[in-house]
Each structure stands twice: as structure tokens, then as C-alpha cells.
Scaffold this motif. Structure first.
Motif, mmCIF file in Angstrom:
data_model
loop_
_atom_site.group_PDB
_atom_site.id
_atom_site.type_symbol
_atom_site.label_atom_id
_atom_site.label_comp_id
_atom_site.label_asym_id
_atom_site.label_seq_id
_atom_site.Cartn_x
_atom_site.Cartn_y
_atom_site.Cartn_z
ATOM 1 N N GLU A 296 0.662 -1.189 -0.012
ATOM 2 C CA GLU A 296 0.116 0.046 -0.021
ATOM 3 C C GLU A 296 0.832 1.371 0.266
ATOM 4 O OE1 GLU A 296 -2.635 -0.112 3.346
ATOM 5 O OE2 GLU A 296 -3.772 -1.865 2.869
ATOM 6 N N PHE A 297 2.212 1.266 0.425
ATOM 7 C CA PHE A 297 2.982 2.341 0.463
ATOM 8 C C PHE A 297 4.191 2.157 -0.294
ATOM 9 C CE2 PHE A 297 0.543 1.812 4.580
ATOM 10 C CZ PHE A 297 -0.373 2.917 4.349
ATOM 11 N N MET A 298 4.770 3.387 -0.745
ATOM 12 C CA MET A 298 6.193 3.184 -1.528
ATOM 13 C C MET A 298 7.344 2.433 -0.678
ATOM 14 S SD MET A 298 5.637 4.367 -4.388
ATOM 15 C CE MET A 298 7.333 4.014 -4.966
ATOM 16 N N ARG A 299 7.169 2.407 0.564
ATOM 17 C CA ARG A 299 8.203 1.829 1.333
ATOM 18 C C ARG A 299 8.320 0.338 1.381
ATOM 19 N NH1 ARG A 299 5.162 4.337 5.484
ATOM 20 N NH2 ARG A 299 3.982 2.591 6.691
ATOM 21 N N GLN A 300 7.134 -0.327 0.693
ATOM 22 C CA GLN A 300 6.871 -1.565 0.588
ATOM 23 C C GLN A 300 7.273 -2.194 -0.506
ATOM 24 O OE1 GLN A 300 2.472 -1.732 1.561
ATOM 25 N NE2 GLN A 300 2.998 -2.006 3.763
ATOM 26 N N PHE A 301 7.866 -1.151 -1.378
ATOM 27 C CA PHE A 301 8.353 -1.775 -2.619
ATOM 28 C C PHE A 301 9.944 -1.689 -2.504
ATOM 29 C CE2 PHE A 301 4.144 -0.416 -4.119
ATOM 30 C CZ PHE A 301 3.777 -1.381 -4.800
ATOM 31 N N CYS A 302 10.604 -2.883 -3.155
ATOM 32 C CA CYS A 302 12.181 -2.670 -3.311
ATOM 33 C C CYS A 302 12.469 -2.148 -4.714
ATOM 34 C CB CYS A 302 12.537 -4.063 -2.932
ATOM 35 S SG CYS A 302 14.415 -4.118 -3.278
ATOM 36 N N PRO A 303 13.038 -1.084 -4.991
ATOM 37 C CA PRO A 303 13.356 -0.769 -6.374
ATOM 38 C C PRO A 303 14.603 -1.387 -6.882
ATOM 39 C CG PRO A 303 14.165 1.095 -4.698
ATOM 40 C CD PRO A 303 13.353 -0.314 -3.910
ATOM 41 N N ILE A 304 14.497 -1.938 -8.086
ATOM 42 C CA ILE A 304 15.502 -2.465 -8.732
ATOM 43 C C ILE A 304 16.041 -1.631 -10.008
ATOM 44 C CG2 ILE A 304 16.570 -4.640 -9.826
ATOM 45 C CD1 ILE A 304 15.892 -4.933 -6.823
ATOM 46 N N ASN A 305 17.336 -1.215 -10.015
ATOM 47 C CA ASN A 305 17.759 -0.304 -11.112
ATOM 48 C C ASN A 305 18.108 -1.251 -12.415
ATOM 49 O OD1 ASN A 305 16.957 1.893 -9.831
ATOM 50 N ND2 ASN A 305 19.110 2.081 -8.772
ATOM 51 N N LEU A 306 17.815 -1.161 -13.466
ATOM 52 C CA LEU A 306 18.103 -1.911 -14.529
ATOM 53 C C LEU A 306 18.953 -1.092 -15.564
ATOM 54 C CD1 LEU A 306 15.326 -4.412 -15.198
ATOM 55 C CD2 LEU A 306 17.242 -4.909 -13.683
ATOM 56 N N ARG A 307 20.364 -0.933 -15.464
ATOM 57 C CA ARG A 307 21.061 0.028 -16.314
ATOM 58 C C ARG A 307 21.409 -0.771 -17.443
ATOM 59 N NH1 ARG A 307 22.450 1.556 -11.059
ATOM 60 N NH2 ARG A 307 21.804 3.695 -10.595
ATOM 61 N N THR A 308 21.979 -0.035 -18.637
ATOM 62 C CA THR A 308 22.520 -0.558 -19.727
ATOM 63 C C THR A 308 23.851 -0.826 -19.547
ATOM 64 O OG1 THR A 308 23.336 1.763 -20.596
ATOM 65 C CG2 THR A 308 20.934 1.065 -21.237
#
Length: 387
Positions: free
Chosen positions: A80-92
Motif C-alpha cells: 500500500e505504501f512506496m516503502r513496501q516496494f524494493c526498487p531494482i535499477n536496470l542500467r544499460t
């Protein structure tokens, strides 16, 4: 320190950094993993090195490659909140290589810049050292008792620094240390652009809709991301009823996925290939009309004769609707349930026969497509005890 940092970058620096990238890492926004570059190194290796060196010496703009995809992975079942997501960065791969060259250049000097108290994420130091240190401090506090040298311990909840750091602060710190590579390093992070991807369609829609206000669809700067996420949620359009109907139908999963992709124009039709300048885009059967979803699945003479043979009348086939989803929605409301199911399976078979003809020069007549579709649908319904 600056004497070693400002040495000219060499092809050997680029090759060493490239080989540090794992072959199974997820690709970035361009879709090319490092295994692609390794496989075709003899063809593109020299150009790859030249581009990296041009980015490093400033003759090429870093904004060409410093874009990334941020995939939001839910940490809980119903976030329900952004803190409950884990952002994964996919770079070139190009961006990773350039950044690794800079990291390799700075590694030998980090011990002069980072305090010895920083024990985590530093080669030669161990994060468990802090655990042992904390244990000894607590033991010392408890053994002092109530004497004049007694103390207290505080437990602090420290957020990740990179989540809230200001780029001006990073720039000032590097200048204070006397590092003259601050411009090159900041160009890798300050002007980073990213796309949001999420399993939650609503969140992805909100993010990309906001980013498109500046005319750059799906692109926004890091400095505006957190302020945007603090805004109240905008109203979300409910999906068409057709998707609920499609999910409730007794269809083979491969057919359901095909219908979803066709309705979203997510199949490699001729018009898409023409837009990407990969082919002329002409229908492989007609050879004089650009292939669109409605043409491939309905208006092409091959598809038209197949649908006629399956029992669909010319009124339904002659509909003026040019959107596949709208045409299928019309079929869901005007056709009998069994005939509508056959329409979806038959559309999947028409598309497969088209691909078989393009790639293998194998032509399947309309009567065979109808027979195979009816057999597939009947066997699937019988297997699931629907009929």
C-alpha cells in the motif's frame, strides 16, 4: 591523488570494467545484456570501446546512456505504501561499463577518503566489526554499574543515505577533498533518467502519466521522484469489462495471452516492423497492404475465408471497427458463447499460421485452421470438464 585520477583512460580500462559485468544480469532500457556484447565482440567491440572512451573523456554526452529502468518489486503480498516496494535499477551495459571504469580508478584511493569507522561495503573491511564493537561497548557500560563513568546507549534508525542525499552536497564534498573528477562522476548520477515499471498497472500508469507532462513519455529526473510520490493519488481509470470477461473464459492460457497481446497491439505486426524500419510491413499473403492487427486477423483474404468457413457471417466480419479489442468486444456481445470462444482460438491459429508461412514457407489452408481450432477448443473444454 589527482595525478592518478586524471590519467587518460585506455581501452584496457574499458575491457577490464566490461569483464566485471555478469553475463546473466538483467538488461537495461535498450534490452541488450552483456552476453550480447560478448557474443558479438568481434563485430562491435571496437565501437563499444570507442563510445565508452568518448563518454569518459567528455567528447560524447553522458545523457545518451545514463537512463535506467526502475522495477518496483513488492516486499509484501498487498503493498500500500512506496516503502513496501524494493526498487531494482536496470542500467544499460554501456552505462555500467563507464561507471565501473570510474570505480576502478577510484578504488585504490578510497582508504584515503573514507573514515576507518566505515566498515561496510569497503574492500578489506568487515561489517561484523561494528557488531563486535557494539558488543564490547554495551559490555563496558553494563560492567561500570552506577559509578561516575556510567553511560547510555542509543539505538538510531538511520535511513539509506543515497535515498535522500542532495547532489550539491556530493559535489561540495568532492571539491572539499580536492577531487577533480567531480564533473565526470556527477554526470553519471545527477542527470540520470529512468522509467518506472511495476507489477501494479495503476502505479505504473500514474508515474508515467505524470512524467509525460514535459513531453518526454515515461521520463523524469531523480530529484523530482520523491516529491511526486508524496502527492495524493490521482483517480485511476477502471479497465474495460472485456478484460474481466477474457479472464473468466475457459480458454487455453496461450490463447488468452495472445488475445491480450493482440488487443494491446503488442504483436510484431507489419505496421510495427515498418515503424521500427525492420521490414516493408506488407501482409505476407496480400503483399500490397500494410499489415495491422485487424487486417491480419480479419480483413486479410486468408483470414476472411477462414472465418467464413467457421460460420461467421459477413455482417460481423464486415464491421467498420479498426481496433481489435473493440471488434472482439462486439463479438462478445453479439455472438453465441461457443462461437465467441471459437473466434478467439481461431484468431490465435490464424496468427500462428501466418508466422509459419513467414518463417517456414508452410501454408495452412482455411479448412485445416478451422479443424485444428475446433479440435483444440473441444479437447480443452473436455479436459476441464466443461462439456
Amino acid at each position: 591523488m589527482n595525478h592518478s585520477l586524471l590519467q587518460p583512460f585506455t581501452p584496457e580500462d574499458v575491457i577490464a570494467a566490461f569483464h566485471d559485468i555478469g553475463t546473466r544480469k538483467a538488461p537495461g532500457i535498450d534490452g541488450f545484456p552483456s552476453s550480447f556484447f560478448r557474443l558479438h565482440w568481434e563485430t562491435i567491440g571496437s565501437e563499444f570501446i570507442q563510445l565508452c572512451l568518448a563518454l569518459l573523456d567528455g567528447s560524447a554526452d553522458m545523457a545518451q546512456v545514463n537512463r535506467t529502468v526502475i522495477v518496483l518489486i513488492p516486499k509484501v503480498t498487498n503493498p500500500e505504501f512506496m516503502r513496501q516496494f524494493c526498487p531494482i535499477n536496470l542500467r544499460t551495459v554501456i552505462y555500467k561499463t563507464v561507471s565501473k571504469v570510474l570505480v576502478n580508478r577510484m578504488k585504490p584511493l578510497l582508504s584515503q577518503c573514507i573514515s576507518p569507522n566505515q566498515s561496510a561495503f569497503f574492500a578489506g573491511r568487515n561489517i561484523t566489526d561494528n557488531i563486535l564493537l557494539a558488543h564490547e561497548i554495551v559490555h563496558s557500560l553494563t560492567s561500570v554499574g552506577t559509578g561516575p563513568y556510567r553511560g547510555a546507549a542509543f539505538k538510531l534508525d538511520i535511513e539509506k543515505t543515497f535515498d535522500t542525499v542532495e547532489w550539491n552536497f556530493v559535489h561540495d564534498v568532492m571539491l572539499r577533498m580536492g577531487l577533480l573528477m567531480d564533473g565526470l562522476i556527477l554526470s553519471c548520477v545527477v542527470f540520470l533518467r529512468f522509467l518506472f515499471q511495476s507489477e501494479l498497472m495503476a502505479l505504473s500508469t500514474l508515474l508515467n502519466a505524470d512524467c509525460s507532462q514535459g513531453g518526454l513519455i515515461g521520463l523524469c529526473a531523480i530529484c523530482s521522484a520523491y516529491s511526486f510520490l508524496q502527492r495524493p493519488p490521482a483517480p485511476i481509470n477502471r479497465p474495460p469489462k472485456f478484460w474481466k470477461l477474457l479472464a473468466s473464459l475457459y480458454l487455453p492460457p496461450k490463447v488468452r495471452v495472445f488475445v491480450w497481446r493482440a488487443a494491446h497491439h503488442a504483436l510484431p505486426m507489419g505496421d510495427r516492423l515498418l515503424q521500427a524500419q525492420l521490414s516493408t510491413g506488407l501482409c505476407p499473403f496480400c503483399l500490397n497492404v500494410v499489415e495491422t492487427p485487424t487486417h491480419a486477423l480479419r480483413d486479410c483474404p486468408h483470414a476472411w475465408h477462414t472465418l467464413l468457413l467457421a460460420g461467421f457471417d459477413t455482417t460481423f466480419l464486415g464491421s467498420s471497427l479498426t481496433n481489435v479489442r473493440e471488434w472482439l468486444e462486439l463479438g462478445s456481445t453479439t455472438l453465441p458463447a461457443d462461437l465467441f470462444l471459437l473466434l478467439l482460438v481461431l484468431s490465435w491459429n490464424i496468427w500462428n499460421s501466418r508466422n509459419d508461412f513467414v518463417h517456414n514457407s508452410h501454408f495452412q489452408p482455411p479448412w485445416l485452421l478451422v479443424l485444428n481450432s475446433e479440435t483444440l477448443l473441444r479437447d480443452y473444454l473436455c479436459h476441464n470438464s466443461v462439456i
